[in-house]
Design a protein around this motif. Sequence first.
Motif, mmCIF file in Angstrom:
data_model
loop_
_atom_site.group_PDB
_atom_site.id
_atom_site.type_symbol
_atom_site.label_atom_id
_atom_site.label_comp_id
_atom_site.label_asym_id
_atom_site.label_seq_id
_atom_site.Cartn_x
_atom_site.Cartn_y
_atom_site.Cartn_z
ATOM 1 N N ARG A 1 0.725 -1.033 -0.009
ATOM 2 C CA ARG A 1 -0.143 -0.062 0.014
ATOM 3 C C ARG A 1 0.800 1.399 0.034
ATOM 4 N NH1 ARG A 1 -4.085 0.940 4.978
ATOM 5 N NH2 ARG A 1 -2.093 1.302 5.918
ATOM 6 N N TRP B 1 -6.654 -4.525 1.455
ATOM 7 C CA TRP B 1 -6.054 -3.575 2.430
ATOM 8 C C TRP B 1 -7.093 -3.146 3.427
ATOM 9 C CZ3 TRP B 1 -4.024 -0.483 -2.486
ATOM 10 C CH2 TRP B 1 -2.793 -0.893 -2.977
ATOM 11 N N THR C 1 -7.051 4.649 -7.348
ATOM 12 C CA THR C 1 -6.460 4.780 -5.992
ATOM 13 C C THR C 1 -7.624 5.575 -4.933
ATOM 14 O OG1 THR C 1 -4.967 6.289 -6.549
ATOM 15 C CG2 THR C 1 -4.197 4.174 -6.421
#
Length: 420
Positions: free
Chosen positions: A288, A367, A386
């Motif tokens: 990440r 994530w 994103t």
Amino acid sequence: MTEAPSPNSPTPQEGAAVLDAVEAHHRRFNVFPSEAAYVAVTLWDAHTHLLDCFESTPRIAFLSPEPGSGKTRALEIIETLTPRPMLTTDVSPAALFRSVSDPEARPTMLFDEIDTTFGPKAAGNEDLRGLINSGHRRSGVVLRCVGDGSTQTVQPFPVYAALAMGGLGDLPDTIMSRSVIVRMRRRAPNEKVQPYRERIHKPEGHVLRDRLAAWASTVRDQLHDAWPELPDGISDRPADVWEPLIAVADAAGGHWPERARAACVQLVTASKANDKGSIGIRLLADLRDVFAGAERLLSAELLSKLAELDDAPWADLDGKPITARALARMLGDYVTADNDPIKPRNIKTGPKSSAKGYYAADLADAWLRYCPPRSQESATPATAATAQVRALFPVADTPPVADTHPLPAPEPALTATSLP
């Protein structure tokens, strides 16, 4: 100072005074890293006298990176305050099972040097770990065959018991998640304690132990049906760990309910901050950071950036840098939002060329589920892909800090002849 009530005629209102005295006793001989630790240890001592009131018993673990940090002394003081203590540095699964399987004579287990059992040089000890985990809940049992020859039958035996531990490093994740963690450290030159002399101070602890037991008998009925209100954000396993301790604090009254909830938030937050997680979760978190707003990255670029991360294992994973095959294998254990395994995909690098790589959108669900929220400072401008990922991670609030209360006035030194 007024004389303590006789254990033969305790009152529920005595609870706060008893806990104050127990905390002061710890402060004479132990230097804990925070006010929250003193609160947690004191409540843990008290809860051992009320085990049958609760569905679970939290383990408490005194851990440190170096020896000489006060772990053994903490267990020695707890030994003077809890019912039927059994202090050991080595125990087999069979011995532990036989020790705790009789509810009428159930000991408080105090396990020192536990790193020799579960540390990196130990053999795993899965049977012992399973028994410790099962004993966290009142319904916990182990199954054993009873009988002779072919007439044996499987019989469940209870293993519910309080357990305090001391050791170097960390413990297996399954034990850590069931424990209040106290990160011990060596005393600084300005941190003074009284020398502990067993002949003198053990009887003093027993006086307090008897007061705890007497007070516990007055609140036992109310604690059987207690559902204490937990601080916001305390749920799942941390709630199992802290519910008995907060219930004891509520029964004691005084400043203990407020201090217990503040200590709960502080120690749970600290345990999450110190949680190294699995190697897979570490990989997800580092990926990440490496993506840093990119929509997609080639595997070769990911591997290079991973190897450049400070304080990360990827440049020396099993003696060599992480490879594309190892990266794909580790990420294959996780899935996308569509429940498909995360795997490398072809990414165009030119009009007629492509290479393997990963998309942030494929990693977004993992994530969200496994990585801690990102701080506002680490958030970066993102593309449409994103931006979706960043929206999954709200900024964490700053947790409250345990209140610092003045040290209770020390009681006169107790002796064996002081027993009521």
